[in-house]
Every structure is written in structure tokens, then in C-alpha cells.
Design an enzyme around this catalytic site. Structure first.
Site, PDB file in Angstrom:
ATOM      1  N   ASN A  18      -6.458   4.268  -6.779  1.00 24.30           N
ATOM      2  CA  ASN A  18      -7.368   5.035  -6.212  1.00 24.30           C
ATOM      3  C   ASN A  18      -8.715   5.475  -6.899  1.00 24.30           C
ATOM      4  OD1 ASN A  18      -9.127   5.320  -3.946  1.00 24.30           O
ATOM      5  ND2 ASN A  18      -8.545   7.601  -3.853  1.00 24.30           N
ATOM      6  N   GLY A  49     -13.474  -1.379  -6.743  1.00 19.83           N
ATOM      7  CA  GLY A  49     -14.712  -0.381  -6.764  1.00 19.83           C
ATOM      8  C   GLY A  49     -15.031   0.117  -5.268  1.00 19.83           C
ATOM      9  N   SER A  83      -8.003   0.531   3.680  1.00 26.73           N
ATOM     10  CA  SER A  83      -8.404   0.435   2.220  1.00 26.73           C
ATOM     11  C   SER A  83      -9.508  -0.672   2.414  1.00 26.73           C
ATOM     12  CB  SER A  83      -7.311  -0.445   1.709  1.00 26.73           C
ATOM     13  OG  SER A  83      -7.851  -1.182   0.442  1.00 26.73           O
ATOM     14  N   THR A 113      -9.021   0.758  -9.661  1.00 27.99           N
ATOM     15  CA  THR A 113      -8.572  -0.462  -9.222  1.00 27.99           C
ATOM     16  C   THR A 113      -8.679  -1.590 -10.037  1.00 27.99           C
ATOM     17  OG1 THR A 113      -8.854   0.711  -7.035  1.00 27.99           O
ATOM     18  CG2 THR A 113      -8.778  -1.792  -7.083  1.00 27.99           C
ATOM     19  N   ARG A 121       0.936  -1.361   0.164  1.00 29.49           N
ATOM     20  CA  ARG A 121      -0.010  -0.308  -0.286  1.00 29.49           C
ATOM     21  C   ARG A 121       1.023   1.318  -0.058  1.00 29.49           C
ATOM     22  NH1 ARG A 121      -5.178   1.368  -0.843  1.00 29.49           N
ATOM     23  NH2 ARG A 121      -6.201   2.590   0.989  1.00 29.49           N
TER      24      ARG A 121
END
Ligand code: DON
Length: 589
Positions: free
Chosen positions: A419, A490, A468, A399, A117
Site C-alpha cells: 500500500n 500508483g 483495490s 506497489t 489480497r
């Protein structure tokens, strides 16, 4: 007909600030499996017997399958597929983003979770977005330099290859580099979503040269080339992640961020590290479900939701479609309230996952369920007694996911993101940079682009990773072997889509292709309303409405990829499916 409708809806339904979106001997689960140009939709589901890749873009799946054919492992194929996705759909992912990978090594039977991340830079402060707002910049967490966290993708892909790769790195990277160099035909999906952001793409030199003819976004089928990206991918092939964190590409990234008024420094890039974390695993539905731990809240939400369904719908086949939708909706309310209240970067905040998932607490939550009436989200919240109210918030597509199963039974579940579509909408070295900072709480109680409210634990801080929803998941069957790889894209809808798709496959024994074709629902506690995708049977809708839900029609839901592994003494069948809403297709043998 329905599938075709959805392909079209999928391409058209990408709204701003939401997930916009070679066959080698498959047995199609639906009609029309074809290799071919991006403009000819390939089958979205197919069965294979040796290996399979299910990505949300057909050429990326094909590149992964070709790597498997050459003897690559699931990790080699996953990396080749991720790099190809960065070329064929830069709205959704790329080397300027980050993600999570869950990997099952069949030989050692070990599961590894790699957190790649993005991280905030050292200059990040809890009020950085409030300050930007005071300076008149409303969307600083979404567009421009302040929106960008240190990309994790190069380091994540390198870690995956170092641990589980088998082929020389350049053999894995070259297909994507060639695609960027020679050009990839614009898919209808990419062309459509790029049009929505045309003005911003035209302002960025790399994006203009890549995705436009200088004044307009390229039409579907037009060839999009990106030579700097091809060089960046080759640099990764030759030297791994080093050039992206310490070398010339790192310098260009920092320069681009600072030109766009961001704070990232060379030191921030040099300091980036992936983190291996213990996957979040629980026994549910007679299986072992392993998924993403924090900083994802997706894995937790999946487990907490399935734990309710297991209690409420027993046996699973007892419930009709309306009760299933009702139970799913109710099951999401508590975990999303928990997310608002508790979730943050586990390296900087104590996340009481075991307490949240304690059997007594799950039972207390389960007892709130009413079969024919919607429940109060605040009742489902059940705050843990020992935490102080000060940590509580006021009540109140960029994504891709892919699954790979290789011939040895290794499994890779990878979700990767920039993102929002095209990330922060500027680039360095042909690489669009992420706007992952919007996944932090810009202020306690404020909503992010997905309508999610964050608490104090998710305020920005130096080196922190934002919470996330990404939910790469591998489910182990009663024999202890992988039974399902699943995940999605999504935003906040990722986990609700994954939960309902996984439940249908695991508990109701519905086929992946059939599950893809079912309308999805979503509820994230706040706003307290049930979103239902078009296409639900009218009588089911009436029955759901009668339970008191505030229903909103939606055309927008997450996009799910999955591979179900079915074993009999005679044969193994890999049932692979890519979400038709995004125009993806699996590949394999
Ligand atoms: O990590 C997250 O939860 C988000 N950054 C995911 C964003 C996303 O899925 C966008 N749409 N496809």
C-alpha cells in the site's frame, strides 16, 4: 533529454502517501541499454524475440530473465521477480504485502486470476478506525498494527508456483535470497523515498539495520543487506507459504502486529486463503480485454472507460490529442462514481458488475458526452434503480507491477503492494508489513490516502478484503493470442494510467516506448478535477482547458509496465517497457 528529466523527476516526485517508485540481447527502443549498477539507469524500453520481463526495478527484471533463461515458466520468473522486488524496493512490495496475478497458460489457453489480497483479521469492525480516531489516533489505517491486513503474498506466490511453476521452488527463490544476504545497492529511487520516511525507518529494528547506517538512510549505491529477509525467502524456498501462516514466521508477524497495537491473531494467519476468481473480460476495440475482477475496482474502471472511448472516438485516429485527453477524462468519471457507491469485497457484498456494464447503461452514459464541454460527474453516476440510497456514500508508493512473457507464450501480469511506501512502517523477520487496511473506507464518505471515498460495502469487516485499484491486464488480439500485458502502481492513478497507455497502444498503434514518454492525465470523479502531468504541449493544454475542465498540474502519476507482443509470419517481437518515472528497465532475450 526528456527521458533523463523524467528519470530525475520520477525519483524526486514521490510524495508521502502516494507511490513514492542484465540485459540479455535486447534491441533498445531508446538509447543507452546497459546492464549495470542501480545508479546507472538502464534503457527503459527494449525489444526481444524470445522472452521478456518488464518490472519497475532493473535487477528484478534481470533476475526474472535469468530464471527464464534457465527454462523457468512465466510463473517461475514472475515469482523470482516479485521476491527480488521485495529486496531491491521494499517501499513498494514484499512478503508482508499482497496483490493480484493474472496468468495465461499458452498450452491450455486458460486464464487464471489469483487474488492474494490482504484480509482484515476476525477482530475488524466497521468502526475500528472511527474508534481509533476517538482515542486520538488519526492515522491508524496507515501506520502501525491496525493498518496491517493478513499478508497474502507468500500464499499467492506459492499458488502461482504450484499451478504453473516448472523449476524446483528453491531455484526460483535463491536469486532474491542471495541478493538480500549479500546486499543490493540502494537505487536512487529507494534512497530518495526512504529519506522521506527516515524517522519511521530508524524506529524499526529491521529497517534500521537494512536501510540505514544507524542514523541516516543509506545513500544511492550503498549496499543494503537484510539477513532475516534472506532467511525468510529461503524458508519460502524450502517449505512454501507454511512458515508464514502456521510456522515461526507467522508467530513473529503476529507478535510484531500486536506490539504495534494491532489485532491480528495466529488464527487470522492460519485462516488466510488465496481466492481464484474469474477474470473480468469484455470484447472491446476489436480485442478481448481480460483484467482484475473485484475486489479490484481497477479492472472494472478500465473496461468501463474503454467502452466509452470506443463509442466516443470512432475511428480512434479521428480525435486530436486534446480530444483524447478530454474523452479519457470524461470516461473515468462514471466508473469512479460507481466504485464509491458499490464496490467492496465480492465475498461479502453483491457487486452488480453485469448490470453496471449492461449495454443500455453504457449507452446512456455515452450519450452524456459532449466533445467540447466537460460533463457533470453526478450526471455520469447513473445509479442502478434497484439499489437503495442507504448504500450510497455522501456525494461528495507502495506497489509494483510486472509483466512476463516466456518462450512458450505464457504470460504473467502481477501487481503486488504493501500500500503506502514501506507499508505500516514496522517489520517482522526482516519483512515490512503492509498498511492495506487504509484501502477500506475508514468511515462512509471519508477519503483514503489516494483521495478515494468508499461506501458501506467497503467498510472493514472480519476476513474482508479492501477494494483495490490494481489492474493487472492481458489483452487478446484478433487471433485470440495475447497481444498486450499491462499494469501499474500508483493507487487510484493505476487504472487511469493503464487505460490511457493501453488505449494508445491498442487503438492508436503507438509504441510502448513512445507511450511511456507521454504526459499522463488523471480524473477520479471526486475530487472533480483533471490532473495533468508536466510536459503537455501548450496548445493542447489550451484546447483542453477551453472545454471547461478544472486543471491541476501534477508531477505525480502512476508507473506503468507493459509488454506488447507483435506477431508476423516471420517473427515475434516482444516490445517491453518499464516506466522511466521509476527507473525500471526490462530484461529478456
Ligand atoms: O490496492 C490498491 O489499490 C493500493 N493499495 C495500491 C497502492 C499503490 O499503488 C501505492 N503506490 N504505488
Amino acid at each position: 533529454m526528456r527521458v533523463l528529466t523524467w528519470l530525475v523527476v520520477g525519483w524526486l516526485a514521490c510524495v508521502p502517501f502516494h507511490d513514492a517508485g542484465a540485459q540479455a540481447g535486447p534491441t533498445p527502443q531508446n538509447a543507452g541499454a546497459q546492464a549495470g549498477p542501480a545508479s546507472a539507469p538502464a534503457a527503459f524500453a527494449a525489444d526481444y524475440s524470445r522472452y521478456a520481463v518488464a518490472a519497475d526495478e532493473p535487477r528484478a527484471s534481470a533476475i526474472g530473465a535469468a530464471v527464464l533463461q534457465r527454462g523457468g515458466s512465466a510463473a517461475d520468473a514472475a515469482v523470482a521477480t516479485v521476491l527480488a522486488l521485495g529486496v531491491t524496493n521494499p517501499a513498494a512490495s514484499g512478503l508482508g504485502g499482497g496483490g493480484f496475478a493474472l496468468y495465461y497458460d499458452a498450452k491450455t489457453e486458460q486464464l487464471t486470476f489469483i487474488d492474494f489480497r490482504e484480509r482484515a483479521g476476525a477482530a475488524a469492525t466497521t468502526d475500528m478506525f472511527e474508534q481509533a480516531k476517538a482515542r486520538g489516533i488519526e492515522d491508524a489505517s496507515r501506520v502501525g498494527g491496525l493498518a496491517t491486513g493478513v499478508p497474502g503474498e507468500p500464499a499467492g506466490l506459492e499458488a502461482l508456483l504450484n499451478k504453473f511453476g516448472r523449476l524446483p521452488r528453491e531455484a526460483v527463490t535463491e536469486p532474491a535470497a542471495l541478493l538480500a544476504e549479500q546486499g543490493a545497492a540502494m537505487s536512487p529511487y529507494l534512497s530518495e523515498i526512504a529519506q522521506r520516511f527516515e524517522a519511521e525507518l530508524l524506529k524499526d529494528d529491521d529497517a534500521r539495520a537494512w536501510l540505514t547506517d544507524g542514523s541516516h538512510v543509506l545513500a544511492p549505491g550503498a549496499i543494503a543487506k537484510n539477513l532475516p529477509l534472506a532467511r525468510a525467502i529461503r524458508a519460502f524456498g524450502q517449505a512454501g507459504a507454511q512458515p508464514f501462516y502456521l510456522g515461526p514466521i507467522a508467530r513473529q508477524i503476529v507478535h510484531a502486529v500486536q506490539q504495534h497495537k494491532g489485532h491480528l491473531s495466529r488464527q487470522d494467519l492460519a485462516d488466510y486463503r488465496v481466492v481464484e476468481r474469474a477474470p473480468l473480460c469484455r470484447e472491446l476495440l476489436g480485442r478481448r480485454i481480460c483484467t482484475a475482477p473485484p475486489p479490484s475496482a481497477g479492472g472494472y474502471t478500465l473496461i468501463a472507460s474503454l467502452a466509452m472511448l470506443e463509442r466516443w472516438l470512432s475511428p480512434p485516429t479521428r480525435a486530436n490529442e486534446a480530444e483524447l485527453i478530454h474523452a479519457l477524462t470524461e470516461s473515468f468519471k462514471g466508473p469512479f462514481m460507481d466504485r464509491q457507491r458499490y464496490f467492496g469485497d465480492p465475498d461479502y457484498a453483491t457487486l452488480p458488475i453485469d448490470a453496471l456494464l449492461a449495454p443500455e447503461r453504457l449507452s446512456a452514459r455515452a450519450a452524456l458526452y459532449h466533445r467540447t464541454l466537460t460533463g457533470d460527474v453526478n450526471a455520469y453516476a447513473l445509479p442502478l434503480p434497484e439499489l437503495t440510497p442507504e448504500t450510497v456514500q455522501p456525494e461528495g508508493g507502495g506497489t509494483s507491477h510486472l509483466c512476463v512473457v516466456d518462450a512458450e507464450g505464457n504470460v504473467a501480469a502481477v501487481t503486488t503492494t504493501v500500500n503506502l511506501p514501506f507499508g505500516a512502517r514496522y517489520s517482522a523477520h526482516g519483512i515490512l508489513l503492509n498498511d492495506q487496511m487504509d484501502d477500506f473506507a475508514r468511515a462512509v464518505g471519508e477519503r483514503n490516502a489516494f483521495g478515494l471515498i468508499g461506501g458501506v460495502n467497503n467498510l472493514p469487516g472480519p476476513g474482508h478484503r479492501p477494494v483495490s485499484t490494481m489492474t493487472p491486464t492481458i489483452v487478446f488480439g484478433r487471433d485470440g493470442k495475447p497481444e498486450l500485458c499491462i499494469g501499474g502502481s500508483g493507487g487510484s492513478r493505476i487504472v487511469t494510467a493503464v487505460a490511457q497507455a493501453a488505449y494508445r497502444v491498442l487503438a492508436l498503434d503507438q509504441a510502448p516506448a513512445a507511450v511511456m514518454a507521454m504526459p499522463r492525465i488523471h480524473h477520479q470523479a471526486d475530487p472533480d478535477r483533471l490532473e495533468i502531468e508536466a510536459g503537455l504541449d501548450a496548445s493542447v493544454l489550451t484546447q483542453v482547458r477551453a472545454r471547461g475542465h478544472d486543471i491541476k498540474d501534477t508531477q505525480w502519476t502512476a508507473k506503468v509496465q507493459m509488454i506488447q507482443i507483435r506477431r508476423t509470419p516471420e517473427a515475434t517481437t516482444l516490445r517491453a517497457a518499464s516506466d522511466p518515472r521509476k527507473g525500471g528497465a526490462p530484461a529478456g532475450l
